[in-house]
Design a protein around this motif. Structure first.
Motif, mmCIF file in Angstrom:
data_model
loop_
_atom_site.group_PDB
_atom_site.id
_atom_site.type_symbol
_atom_site.label_atom_id
_atom_site.label_comp_id
_atom_site.label_asym_id
_atom_site.label_seq_id
_atom_site.Cartn_x
_atom_site.Cartn_y
_atom_site.Cartn_z
ATOM 1 N N ALA A 144 0.736 -1.122 -0.035
ATOM 2 C CA ALA A 144 0.199 -0.014 0.118
ATOM 3 C C ALA A 144 0.982 1.205 0.041
ATOM 4 O O ALA A 144 0.391 2.549 -0.237
ATOM 5 N N THR A 153 -4.914 3.593 -2.223
ATOM 6 C CA THR A 153 -5.126 3.867 -0.569
ATOM 7 C C THR A 153 -5.747 5.336 -0.695
ATOM 8 O O THR A 153 -6.701 5.560 0.023
ATOM 9 N N LEU A 188 -3.611 -4.455 3.074
ATOM 10 C CA LEU A 188 -4.426 -3.484 3.718
ATOM 11 C C LEU A 188 -5.418 -4.409 4.751
ATOM 12 O O LEU A 188 -5.920 -4.170 5.730
ATOM 13 N N TYR A 193 -6.741 -2.585 7.952
ATOM 14 C CA TYR A 193 -7.398 -1.481 7.500
ATOM 15 C C TYR A 193 -8.510 -1.673 6.728
ATOM 16 O O TYR A 193 -9.240 -0.678 6.428
ATOM 17 N N LEU A 209 -4.833 5.192 8.959
ATOM 18 C CA LEU A 209 -4.377 4.902 7.517
ATOM 19 C C LEU A 209 -4.150 6.331 7.019
ATOM 20 O O LEU A 209 -3.067 6.367 5.965
ATOM 21 N N TRP A 213 -0.719 7.289 4.794
ATOM 22 C CA TRP A 213 -0.502 7.640 3.703
ATOM 23 C C TRP A 213 -0.013 9.025 3.688
ATOM 24 O O TRP A 213 0.939 9.239 2.831
#
Length: 348
Positions: A144, A153, A188, A193, A209, A213
């Protein structure tokens, strides 16, 4: 949720090197069972200058200074709300000289596994930097967090219902190849997630998350967006109709448009292709190494951006602000987060 096995090993290694370097004592404390939605990775006790000092740590495999402001802001928020009397602490594999300087400017204590560290309390200060990068540097292997994974994502965070959509639909919004979707969703899911319930998938732990990111976007995705910097006339630039060029405001001016909290000094524009010649002419734009305007390639489906304003998705505006590590922008980032990113998606 405390650190995973890899993170805990990194923490143990960094503390071991620290104790051998300056002959202090440190130990990892147990985390409380009930924690806020954004959780500490670890609590650490150190004996510094004859006093017991407590630290709340984030363990992150980063070596770029762009993520430092985010770490400081997150830890300070936890200290203000949940851990009064604690000090923030970044724990990572290796801190570059530039990153160490950024930490010192932000007064963010750190330790790494090479023996570089900055520790500062009311009664103690120590600063060692310049030690060489250790062998076998810690590498992030999560799907991810590679460029395609970050695009996927991003789409999920902007449109959480996509977590349960068909792969082809996710690929359309993320603008990636269909074959990249499965491995990223598996990653994920393994890290909780995304949660599966029979035939459905839902996004979970959205706040964590988002933090992940925002940490990896400047390091892994932004550098491939063909950024160019220009000097433009501010008045003409702010009057430009970006919608006409299918372009979007990010960064400071995106935040100004969303919140009216910040008066932008620098401008970030995301365009679907090369910088439009008409836009450059109308705003008297010229190439400049330290110009006030940066133009990058847009990487998302335009349907993810808020309408009708030509502003990039708030998550991207937030990430741009956090990457600057400038106090005024960090304050504006909090406004963007509180107004547009704080959602009821399951955080447990």
């Amino acid at each position: 949720m405390g650190p995973d096995i890899q993170e805990r090993q990194l923490l143990i290694e960094a503390l071991d090197v620290l104790q051998k370097t300056v002959k202090l004592t440190a130990r990892i404390l147990p985390l409380p069972k009930a924690q806020p939605r954004f959780q500490a990775d670890a609590l650490v006790e150190m004996q510094l200058g004859g006093r017991t000092e407590l630290f709340i740590a984030q363990i992150k495999p980063i070596d770029r200074r762009t993520a430092v402001g985010l770490v400081k802001a997150q830890l300070q928020a936890l200290i203000d709300t949940t851990y009064p009397g604690y000090h923030p602490l970044l724990v990572t594999k290796f801190v570059t000289t530039k990153m160490a300087e950024e930490c010192r400017k932000l007064d963010l204590p750190f330790i790494d596994t090479a023996g570089n560290f900055y520790l500062h309390t009311d009664h103690f200060i120590a600063d060692i930097r310049g030690k060489a990068r250790p062998d076998n540097p810690f590498k992030n292997e999560y799907r991810a967090n590679n460029p395609a994974g970050l695009k996927i994502t991003f789409a999920l965070l902007c449109k959480p219902e996509l977590a349960g959509a068909q792969y082809r639909e996710i690929a359309r919004y993320a603008q990636v190849a269909l074959g990249t979707i499965g491995p990223v969703l598996d990653d994920l899911t393994q890290r909780d997630y995304i949660r599966k319930n029979k035939a459905t998938r839902t996004l979970a732990r959205k706040k964590e998350l988002i933090n992940e990111w925002v940490t990896y976007y400047p390091a892994n995705l932004r550098p491939i967006l063909h950024a160019r910097r220009y000097q433009a006339d501010r008045a003409l630039l702010t009057q430009a109709d970006l919608g006409h060029f299918k372009a979007h405001w990010g960064g400071e001016y995106g935040a100004e448009q969303l919140t009216h909290y910040l008066k932008a000094e620098r401008f970030t524009i995301y365009v679907p292709d090369n910088p439009p010649a008409e836009l450059m002419t109308k705003t008297r734009m010229r190439l400049a190494v330290d110009g006030n305007t940066e133009i990058l390639r847009a990487f998302w489906n335009p349907e993810l951006a808020p309408r009708p304003t030509p502003v990039a998705p708030p998550l991207l505006v937030y990430a741009d602000l956090m990457a600057t590590a400038e106090p005024r922008n960090l304050e504006a980032a909090k406004e963007v987060y509180d107004r547009f990113l704080e959602t009821p998606v399951d955080q447990s």
